[in-house]
Design a protein around this motif. Sequence first.
Motif, PDB file in Angstrom:
ATOM      1  N   SER A   1      -1.783  -1.436   6.312  1.00  0.00           N
ATOM      2  CA  SER A   1      -1.205  -1.039   5.023  1.00  0.00           C
ATOM      3  C   SER A   1       0.216  -0.512   5.217  1.00  0.00           C
ATOM      4  O   SER A   1       0.481   0.673   5.098  1.00  0.00           O
ATOM      5  CB  SER A   1      -2.076   0.019   4.346  1.00  0.00           C
ATOM      6  OG  SER A   1      -2.202   1.145   5.188  1.00  0.00           O
ATOM      7  N   GLN A   2       1.147  -1.409   5.497  1.00  0.00           N
ATOM      8  CA  GLN A   2       2.563  -1.066   5.638  1.00  0.00           C
ATOM      9  C   GLN A   2       3.249  -1.181   4.284  1.00  0.00           C
ATOM     10  O   GLN A   2       3.163  -2.212   3.619  1.00  0.00           O
ATOM     11  CB  GLN A   2       3.231  -2.001   6.648  1.00  0.00           C
ATOM     12  CG  GLN A   2       4.723  -1.845   6.760  1.00  0.00           C
ATOM     13  CD  GLN A   2       5.134  -0.495   7.317  1.00  0.00           C
ATOM     14  OE1 GLN A   2       4.529  -0.024   8.265  1.00  0.00           O
ATOM     15  NE2 GLN A   2       6.139   0.114   6.730  1.00  0.00           N
TER      16      GLN A   2
ATOM     17  N   PHE B   1       2.056  -3.227  -0.668  1.00  0.00           N
ATOM     18  CA  PHE B   1       1.726  -3.037   0.738  1.00  0.00           C
ATOM     19  C   PHE B   1       1.386  -4.383   1.363  1.00  0.00           C
ATOM     20  O   PHE B   1       0.956  -5.304   0.683  1.00  0.00           O
ATOM     21  CB  PHE B   1       0.523  -2.095   0.894  1.00  0.00           C
ATOM     22  CG  PHE B   1       0.833  -0.678   0.547  1.00  0.00           C
ATOM     23  CD1 PHE B   1       1.246   0.207   1.529  1.00  0.00           C
ATOM     24  CD2 PHE B   1       0.721  -0.213  -0.753  1.00  0.00           C
ATOM     25  CE1 PHE B   1       1.539   1.521   1.220  1.00  0.00           C
ATOM     26  CE2 PHE B   1       1.009   1.094  -1.078  1.00  0.00           C
ATOM     27  CZ  PHE B   1       1.419   1.959  -0.084  1.00  0.00           C
ATOM     28  N   ALA B   2       1.571  -4.503   2.669  1.00  0.00           N
ATOM     29  CA  ALA B   2       1.238  -5.736   3.381  1.00  0.00           C
ATOM     30  C   ALA B   2       0.772  -5.378   4.782  1.00  0.00           C
ATOM     31  O   ALA B   2       0.955  -4.256   5.255  1.00  0.00           O
ATOM     32  CB  ALA B   2       2.451  -6.662   3.446  1.00  0.00           C
ATOM     33  N   ARG B   3       0.195  -6.354   5.442  1.00  0.00           N
ATOM     34  CA  ARG B   3      -0.252  -6.173   6.824  1.00  0.00           C
ATOM     35  C   ARG B   3       0.942  -6.432   7.747  1.00  0.00           C
ATOM     36  O   ARG B   3       1.669  -7.407   7.592  1.00  0.00           O
ATOM     37  CB  ARG B   3      -1.376  -7.153   7.158  1.00  0.00           C
ATOM     38  CG  ARG B   3      -1.923  -6.974   8.552  1.00  0.00           C
ATOM     39  CD  ARG B   3      -3.153  -7.876   8.741  1.00  0.00           C
ATOM     40  NE  ARG B   3      -3.855  -7.524   9.941  1.00  0.00           N
ATOM     41  CZ  ARG B   3      -3.611  -8.039  11.140  1.00  0.00           C
ATOM     42  NH1 ARG B   3      -2.668  -8.943  11.278  1.00  0.00           N
ATOM     43  NH2 ARG B   3      -4.310  -7.669  12.185  1.00  0.00           N
TER      44      ARG B   3
ATOM     45  N   LYS C   1       9.548  -9.174  16.846  1.00  0.00           N
ATOM     46  CA  LYS C   1       8.903 -10.215  16.044  1.00  0.00           C
ATOM     47  C   LYS C   1       7.877  -9.570  15.145  1.00  0.00           C
ATOM     48  O   LYS C   1       7.040  -8.807  15.602  1.00  0.00           O
ATOM     49  CB  LYS C   1       8.230 -11.221  16.974  1.00  0.00           C
ATOM     50  CG  LYS C   1       7.491 -12.304  16.251  1.00  0.00           C
ATOM     51  CD  LYS C   1       6.705 -13.149  17.240  1.00  0.00           C
ATOM     52  CE  LYS C   1       5.503 -13.678  16.526  1.00  0.00           C
ATOM     53  NZ  LYS C   1       4.380 -13.921  17.355  1.00  0.00           N
ATOM     54  N   ALA C   2       7.972  -9.851  13.858  1.00  0.00           N
ATOM     55  CA  ALA C   2       6.999  -9.297  12.912  1.00  0.00           C
ATOM     56  C   ALA C   2       6.412 -10.410  12.077  1.00  0.00           C
ATOM     57  O   ALA C   2       6.996 -11.423  11.859  1.00  0.00           O
ATOM     58  CB  ALA C   2       7.654  -8.266  12.008  1.00  0.00           C
TER      59      ALA C   2
END
Length: 79
Positions: free
Chosen positions: A30-31, A43-45, A78-79
């Motif tokens: 939950s970023q 929010f995203a992973r 890298k994301a």
Amino acid sequence: MGVGPGVTRRPTSFLSVGTGLDWRHNVQDSQWVENAAGGRYVFARLDQTTVSFTMRVNYTITPNLSVQGHYTYAIVEKA
């Protein structure tokens, strides 16, 4: 989770120099990404890998006074 091997050399009694390479893998389910309309949040992973280089210098002036310098540079992210 990460790994960070390094090497420290002490050429004189008052100076030490260290370098290292650091690898980190970070996963967060939950970023926070942004604020959306209507006061909502998005929010995203996050699945992120970072490789960085670190250098540290310690210079001892007196037994009670020393100066430290620390520099870190992200080489690959890298994301």
